[in-house]
Structures are given as C-alpha cells and as structure tokens.
Design a protein around this motif. Structure first.
Motif, PDB file in Angstrom:
ATOM      1  N   PRO A 210       0.834  -1.213   0.000  1.00 30.97           N
ATOM      2  CA  PRO A 210       0.000   0.000   0.000  1.00 30.97           C
ATOM      3  C   PRO A 210       0.863   1.256   0.000  1.00 30.97           C
ATOM      4  O   PRO A 210       1.938   1.293   0.606  1.00 30.97           O
ATOM      5  CB  PRO A 210      -0.809  -0.131   1.292  1.00 30.97           C
ATOM      6  N   LEU A 211       0.382   2.275  -0.669  1.00 29.78           N
ATOM      7  CA  LEU A 211       1.139   3.518  -0.770  1.00 29.78           C
ATOM      8  C   LEU A 211       1.461   4.077   0.611  1.00 29.78           C
ATOM      9  O   LEU A 211       2.571   4.552   0.861  1.00 29.78           O
ATOM     10  CB  LEU A 211       0.350   4.545  -1.585  1.00 29.78           C
TER      11      LEU A 211
ATOM     12  N   ALA B 103       5.336   5.216   4.812  1.00 29.71           N
ATOM     13  CA  ALA B 103       5.709   5.050   6.217  1.00 29.71           C
ATOM     14  C   ALA B 103       7.032   4.321   6.367  1.00 29.71           C
ATOM     15  O   ALA B 103       7.768   4.534   7.338  1.00 29.71           O
ATOM     16  CB  ALA B 103       4.602   4.294   6.956  1.00 29.71           C
ATOM     17  N   THR B 104       7.359   3.464   5.419  1.00 29.75           N
ATOM     18  CA  THR B 104       8.652   2.782   5.443  1.00 29.75           C
ATOM     19  C   THR B 104       9.792   3.739   5.134  1.00 29.75           C
ATOM     20  O   THR B 104      10.889   3.630   5.692  1.00 29.75           O
ATOM     21  CB  THR B 104       8.647   1.629   4.427  1.00 29.75           C
ATOM     22  N   LEU B 105       9.541   4.707   4.247  1.00 29.95           N
ATOM     23  CA  LEU B 105      10.603   5.637   3.848  1.00 29.95           C
ATOM     24  C   LEU B 105      10.877   6.701   4.907  1.00 29.95           C
ATOM     25  O   LEU B 105      12.026   7.130   5.071  1.00 29.95           O
ATOM     26  CB  LEU B 105      10.223   6.330   2.538  1.00 29.95           C
ATOM     27  N   LEU B 106       9.853   7.120   5.625  1.00 25.09           N
ATOM     28  CA  LEU B 106      10.023   8.244   6.543  1.00 25.09           C
ATOM     29  C   LEU B 106      11.076   8.009   7.633  1.00 25.09           C
ATOM     30  O   LEU B 106      11.875   8.895   7.923  1.00 25.09           O
ATOM     31  CB  LEU B 106       8.672   8.600   7.179  1.00 25.09           C
ATOM     32  N   PRO B 107      11.106   6.835   8.276  1.00 25.88           N
ATOM     33  CA  PRO B 107      12.093   6.668   9.361  1.00 25.88           C
ATOM     34  C   PRO B 107      13.474   6.215   8.896  1.00 25.88           C
ATOM     35  O   PRO B 107      14.283   5.815   9.738  1.00 25.88           O
ATOM     36  CB  PRO B 107      11.437   5.598  10.249  1.00 25.88           C
TER      37      PRO B 107
ATOM     38  N   VAL C 123      -4.517  12.095  -4.127  1.00 27.44           N
ATOM     39  CA  VAL C 123      -5.182  11.544  -5.317  1.00 27.44           C
ATOM     40  C   VAL C 123      -5.220  10.020  -5.266  1.00 27.44           C
ATOM     41  O   VAL C 123      -6.253   9.391  -5.528  1.00 27.44           O
ATOM     42  CB  VAL C 123      -4.476  12.036  -6.590  1.00 27.44           C
ATOM     43  N   LEU C 124      -4.085   9.384  -4.897  1.00 27.55           N
ATOM     44  CA  LEU C 124      -4.013   7.925  -4.939  1.00 27.55           C
ATOM     45  C   LEU C 124      -4.595   7.247  -3.704  1.00 27.55           C
ATOM     46  O   LEU C 124      -4.984   6.083  -3.767  1.00 27.55           O
ATOM     47  CB  LEU C 124      -2.542   7.498  -5.109  1.00 27.55           C
ATOM     48  N   ARG C 125      -4.615   7.914  -2.571  1.00 26.85           N
ATOM     49  CA  ARG C 125      -5.068   7.367  -1.270  1.00 26.85           C
ATOM     50  C   ARG C 125      -3.998   6.453  -0.675  1.00 26.85           C
ATOM     51  O   ARG C 125      -3.152   5.910  -1.364  1.00 26.85           O
ATOM     52  CB  ARG C 125      -6.395   6.602  -1.398  1.00 26.85           C
ATOM     53  N   ALA C 126      -4.066   6.306   0.631  1.00 27.18           N
ATOM     54  CA  ALA C 126      -3.052   5.541   1.349  1.00 27.18           C
ATOM     55  C   ALA C 126      -3.130   4.055   1.063  1.00 27.18           C
ATOM     56  O   ALA C 126      -2.130   3.326   1.215  1.00 27.18           O
ATOM     57  CB  ALA C 126      -3.176   5.787   2.859  1.00 27.18           C
ATOM     58  N   ASP C 127      -4.302   3.540   0.672  1.00 24.15           N
ATOM     59  CA  ASP C 127      -4.439   2.103   0.431  1.00 24.15           C
ATOM     60  C   ASP C 127      -4.197   1.716  -1.022  1.00 24.15           C
ATOM     61  O   ASP C 127      -4.487   0.586  -1.424  1.00 24.15           O
ATOM     62  CB  ASP C 127      -5.830   1.636   0.856  1.00 24.15           C
TER      63      ASP C 127
ATOM     64  N   PRO D 254      -2.554   0.130  -4.050  1.00 21.36           N
ATOM     65  CA  PRO D 254      -1.546  -0.962  -4.132  1.00 21.36           C
ATOM     66  C   PRO D 254      -0.361  -0.547  -5.014  1.00 21.36           C
ATOM     67  O   PRO D 254      -0.397  -0.683  -6.242  1.00 21.36           O
ATOM     68  CB  PRO D 254      -2.327  -2.129  -4.728  1.00 21.36           C
ATOM     69  N   LEU D 255       0.669  -0.059  -4.404  1.00 24.70           N
ATOM     70  CA  LEU D 255       1.828   0.447  -5.142  1.00 24.70           C
ATOM     71  C   LEU D 255       2.742  -0.713  -5.551  1.00 24.70           C
ATOM     72  O   LEU D 255       3.129  -1.542  -4.699  1.00 24.70           O
ATOM     73  CB  LEU D 255       2.603   1.434  -4.265  1.00 24.70           C
ATOM     74  N   PRO D 256       3.137  -0.815  -6.833  1.00 21.56           N
ATOM     75  CA  PRO D 256       4.071  -1.887  -7.263  1.00 21.56           C
ATOM     76  C   PRO D 256       5.508  -1.561  -6.855  1.00 21.56           C
ATOM     77  O   PRO D 256       6.338  -1.152  -7.671  1.00 21.56           O
ATOM     78  CB  PRO D 256       3.888  -1.911  -8.783  1.00 21.56           C
ATOM     79  N   VAL D 257       5.792  -1.752  -5.586  1.00 22.58           N
ATOM     80  CA  VAL D 257       7.109  -1.402  -5.059  1.00 22.58           C
ATOM     81  C   VAL D 257       8.205  -2.210  -5.748  1.00 22.58           C
ATOM     82  O   VAL D 257       9.294  -1.704  -6.043  1.00 22.58           O
ATOM     83  CB  VAL D 257       7.142  -1.629  -3.533  1.00 22.58           C
ATOM     84  N   GLY D 258       7.931  -3.488  -5.984  1.00 19.53           N
ATOM     85  CA  GLY D 258       8.939  -4.333  -6.614  1.00 19.53           C
ATOM     86  C   GLY D 258       9.356  -3.833  -7.979  1.00 19.53           C
ATOM     87  O   GLY D 258      10.548  -3.792  -8.304  1.00 19.53           O
TER      88      GLY D 258
END
Length: 606
Positions: A225-226, A231-235, A437-441, A443-447
């Motif tokens: 999820p976006l 949240a993974t990038l922030l810390p 625009v995209l919303r927090a949920d 599904p971002l293709p991180v891979g």
C-alpha cells in the motif's frame, strides 16, 4: 481487399530511401574526416613501417655485445700544420680518410682495416667537447675485415679543435637471455592478471545480491500500500543513525574477540556450524496465531537477533582474519598476508555501514507493518485520502530536502543552501497532492519501482567506460593497480548484475512451486529451487568477465590504472616499438590462454 502500392510508387520510394542512405553515409564520411591522401605521404609510410617493424620484431632476448672501434681526426677549416692521427697497434683496427681537413658539406672517403669479418656497424661524427655522436652512415666489413665508403662533412661551425670520426662494429656473444623488456613485461602481466582477478572477485558477491532485485519475475509480485511504503521511507534517516549506534557495541565486542585468535576462532567455528545446520535443516518455528501482537513482535525480535548475529560473525571474521594475516606474514611473507589483512580491514570498515542498513530495514519494516495493520481496519475513503495527504507531504518534503542537501554539499561543502526550504516545501506539496489523489491504500508496485531503478543504475554504470572510471580513481587513490581494481570492479558490478539478473528471469518456475508445496521456508526455496538453476551460468559469466577484465586492464593502464598498459604507454611515447612488441605479444598469449582455460572450465562446470 488490401490495396497494394503501384510499382512506380514503390520504385520511387526505394530510390528515395537509397538516396537518403547515400546522403547519410556521405555526411558520416565528412564528419569522420576520412582522408586517403595522408597515408600516402612518404614520411608517414616510413613512420608506420618503423613502428610495425618494431612491434613485429619484439625484444625478447638479448646477448652480451663486443665492439671494435677506430678513430680519426678531422679539422674544420684546414690549417698549415698536419693533424696528428691516433696510432693503431699491430693487428688492431684502424681507419683512413681521403682528407683530414676541409669544409662543411665536403665529401670524404673512409676506409677501414683489421675489423672483424662480416660484421655490421656505424660511422659517427663527434664534435669537440661533446659526448653525443651524429650518425654518418652504416658500414659492413668483408671477409678480410675491410670496408670502404663515403660521407659528407656535417654542417658545423669552425673550430681550432679537431672533430672525431668514429667507426664501430658490434656483434653478440654468449647464450641468449631474457631481455630487460621481457622481465618487465612478465612482472606487469602478472600484475594485470591479478588486477583483473581481484576486480572480478570483488564484483561477484555484490552482483549476485543485485541480480535478485534486478529480476522482474521476482520483483513483479512485490506490492505494498502507498501509505505503508511512505511510512517505510520516513524513518530511514533515523534507522540509519540508530542502527549504527545500536549495533556498534556488538561489532566492537566481535572485533575484540576476533583479535584474540585463540578465543575468536572457536566461537566463529561454532557459529558457522550452527548457521549451516539452521539453513540446511528444517527450522524449528514457534507456532503462533496469525495477526497477533506476539507474532509481530517475534518477527522483529528475530530480525534484530539475525542482524546482530550477522554483524557479530562479520566482526569475528575481520578480527580472526587480521590475526591469521599477521601469523602468515612470518611464514610466507607478504604474498598471502597482505590480501587477508586488507580484506579484514575492509570488512571492519564496512560493518558500521551494514549496521546502519540493518537499522533502516528493521525500523522501516516496523513502520510499514504498523501502518498496513492500521489501514486494514480503516474503510473510510476520507481517512485513506487524509493519510495519503499527510504521509505524502512528509515523504515528499523529506526526499527533496535530503536530495538537495546531498547534491549541494557534494559540490559546495559547507556553503549556504538557499533553496533548501523552497524545495522542501515544493516536494511536500507534490507528495501531498499525489497521496491525496491515490489514497493511502493504493496498491503500489514497489517491486517494479525497485526493479526499474536498479536497472537504470546498472545501465548508467555500464555506459561509462572503465577508462573514464580509472581516471577518476587514479586521482582519488593515486596512480597504480588499486585504481584499476576499483574501476574494473565498478564496471563489472554493472555488467555482471545485468547478466545475472537476466539468468534469474529465465529460471524454470516448476522446481520452485514443487519445493514451496512441501512447506519449505522462503530461504529454503531460494537455496534448493533457485540457486541450483543459476549457479552454472553464474560461474560461466564470472569466468568470461575475468577474461574481459584482463583485456580491459591493458587499456586502463594508459591512464594510470596499473598493469601492462602503463608500461606500454611509456614505451610507445619513447618510440621503443620493439619493447612495446614484447608487451603486445604477452597480452595475446595471456588472453588466448585464459580463453582456452575458461572454455575448459565451462565444459567441466557448466
């Protein structure tokens, strides 16, 4: 029915295409400045002939040389007093001149006697008080040791001191022995081979790690999820600092134990044995109810323990390696101890970096997991967009802030950064708008994002020639083979990373599905399902890369990268083509040998 073009129209199109092709080729001919007149110039033909003659006649062996020399004096201009000439003993070589005084550009006959039969030499002219000689011509003696010839008096100023005409012949004696050029070439060629070997071995482990995140079949299914991704990038900055500080005591203790070889070596052996058993045997896992806080806590405790254990083992390896290198230095000298000591020191320098990366992984994973768990319980689109707005604003501002300060401090360290706040605000606005625009949920293709970024970096590194990299590293670490090792290592990482990743993309999914169906862990699936399929081609690519690095190392030596190329440049600049021919022959022999050996190894292994 499809309407076909008329023959006349098709003919006109073909003629137009041919005409355009001719224009392009003509423009290319003009741009490349092809000139067939210059190769016809006699001076250039003579230079090329001399260079090719030297390269094709390498200075492989040499012998001791004996010489016979005779002198005569010549006065410019003539004086009323006869000029005394050197006296020669019975049977000794001597020369006579048709005139012993005269003017510049006069033609003088020279004749020599009692020289060694059937020998070659030169006639030279020496001015008074000078140690350098000017060649006047070549000579060759007959069966009686006699020669005869003519020369012109060179253009020199008048002097009351006589000039010297020297006739000298030389011939080799004794058995042939390796020339100095051959000895230097052998030393430099050995340096070149091991330069390429070091670059290849240093690049392989990094390329293997990169190959999995640069493989689309592995990274395509990785989604997140976006909101969790942001949240993974922030810390990440906080994780870097905490990871280095938290794991540093573990590294210090491991290094201290490792330096005590009698204690560190047994501990390292026990840990390696335990790791082998853990990987190769089914792991004992605690059965916990899914989605409980206890299961999540156990996961992150496991990540911390594994990271601390890996860093502890790395510290032990570094410390024990240092002690082993010191012990070997007294037995084998510096041949093996230097490389072990250098690798141990390099590992010790990298351990704090690994600690920071472990902190980033743990803290980022924890933040992303917590937010994912929160998002699963939120179904309101309004809250989802609000979270996207907040997280996007924070992540966008932080990203542009760090990127700008990093670039600015690189080019102007310590200087003022006036655009820090505007760019951070701009990044926050752009990130917040995207999250809204995209919303927090979403599904971002991180891979796929990681895959494309990794591929882009590999392509950029491969686009830079090792020659350019060697120039930069020679400025950084100094001229020598170390600069060449670094340049070839960086380029090999890019090349091998691409080859390895493409091999991962072409594996057969059948064994992976079969092993997964048995209930194996993810690590066991990789070890027994992926690794057996990629090891043979990985070995083949590695051997081939070593072959390539040997050839590349001969070129980067021209810019200070060490190896045989460095001495080739010196010989060519000094017009010592015979010595350069020795180096060219050595390169051809080594490349052909490596090609044969690598072919045989591929037959045996692959």
């Amino acid at each position: 029915m499809e309407k076909r073009p008329r023959p006349l129209v098709r003919t006109i199109v073909y003629i137009a295409l041919i005409f355009i092709g001719v224009l392009i080729y003509a423009y290319g001919w003009q741009v490349t400045d092809i000139n067939l007149e210059e190769p016809r110039e006699p001076q250039r033909q003579e230079q090329v002939s001399r260079a090719l003659h030297g390269l094709l006649n390498p200075d492989l062996f040499e012998r001791d040389t004996r010489r016979q020399t005779a002198y005569a004096y010549f006065l410019i201009p003539c004086s009323g007093t006869p000029l005394a000439q050197p006296e020669a003993g019975a049977g000794q070589p001597y020369i006579t001149l048709s005139a012993y005084c005269g003017e510049t550009r006069d033609t003088v006959e020279i004749e020599g006697f009692n020289f060694r039969p059937h020998s070659e030499g030169y006639v030279r002219w020496k001015q008074p008080g000078s140690d350098t000689a000017r060649p006047l011509g070549a000579l060759r003696t007959d069966a009686d040791g006699h020669f005869k010839g003519k020369f012109k008096v060179p253009t020199v100023g008048p002097s009351d001191q006589p000039h010297t005409i020297e006739a000298e012949i030389s011939w080799p004696v004794g058995l042939p022995r390796p020339s100095e050029a051959l000895k230097v070439t052998f030393e430099r060629m050995v340096e070149t081979v091991f330069l390429a070997l070091m670059a290849t071995t240093l690049a392989v482990p990094i390329s293997v790690a990169i190959s999995f995140i640069a493989a689309s079949n592995i990274m395509r299914s990785v989604r997140m999820p976006l909101g969790g991704f942001l949240a993974t990038l922030l810390p990440l900055p906080l994780g870097w600092v905490l990871g280095r500080q938290a794991f540093q005591p573990v590294v210090d203790v491991a290094l201290d134990l490792g330096h005590r070889g009698w204690l560190g070596a047994p501990i390292l052996a026990v840990l390696v044995g335990g790791l082998y058993v853990t990987v190769t045997r089914p792991m004992l896992r605690l059965r916990l109810t899914p989605n409980t806080w206890l299961a999540g806590s156990a996961r992150y405790v496991q990540m911390i323990v594994v990271s601390a254990g890996a860093l502890f083992m790395g510290g032990l390896v570094s410390g024990v390696g240092t002690q082993v290198s010191l012990a070997l230095s007294g037995i084998l000298g510096g041949i093996l101890s230097n490389i072990l000591g250098t690798l141990a020191e390099l590992l010790a320098l990298l351990l704090p970096v690994f600690g920071g990366l472990a902190g980033i992984l743990i803290l980022g994973s924890l933040a992303g997991t917590l937010l994912d768990a929160f998002l699963e319980r939120i179904n309101s689109p309004f809250i989802q967009r609000g979270l996207g707005l907040v997280l996007g604003t924070l992540a966008g501002g932080l990203f542009l802030f760090l990127a700008y300060r990093g670039v600015h401090d690189f080019y102007r360290p310590g200087g003022e950064a006036p655009l820090t706040i505007p760019l951070a605000l701009g990044g926050a606005a752009a990130g917040g708008l995207l999250g809204l625009v995209l919303r927090a949920d979403y599904p971002l293709p991180v891979g796929l994002i990681i895959y494309y970024v990794t591929r882009m970096v590999l392509n950029a590194l491969r686009a830079v020639e090792p020659l350019i990299m060697a120039i930069v590293f020679a400025i950084w670490v100094g001229i020598g083979p170390f600069a060449g090792v670094l340049a070839l290592t960086l380029h090999s990482i890019a090349a091998l990373g691409k080859l390895y990743s493409e091999q991962v993309e072409s594996i057969d999914p059948g064994p992976i599905e079969a092993i997964t169906a048995t209930g194996a862990t993810g690590l066991q699936v990789i070890i027994y399902g992926v690794v057996p399929q990629i090891v043979p081609p990985y070995i083949a690519f590695t051997i081939y890369r070593w072959d390539i690095n040997v050839r590349m190392s001969t070129i980067i030596g021209f810019v200070g990268g060490g190896g045989i190329g460095f001495i080739i440049q010196q010989w060519i600049n000094l017009l010592q083509y015979r010595q350069a021919g020795v180096a060219m022959l050595a390169i051809a022999v080594v490349v052909a040998t490596l090609d044969y050996v690598s072919a045989k190894l591929r037959e045996k292994v692959v």
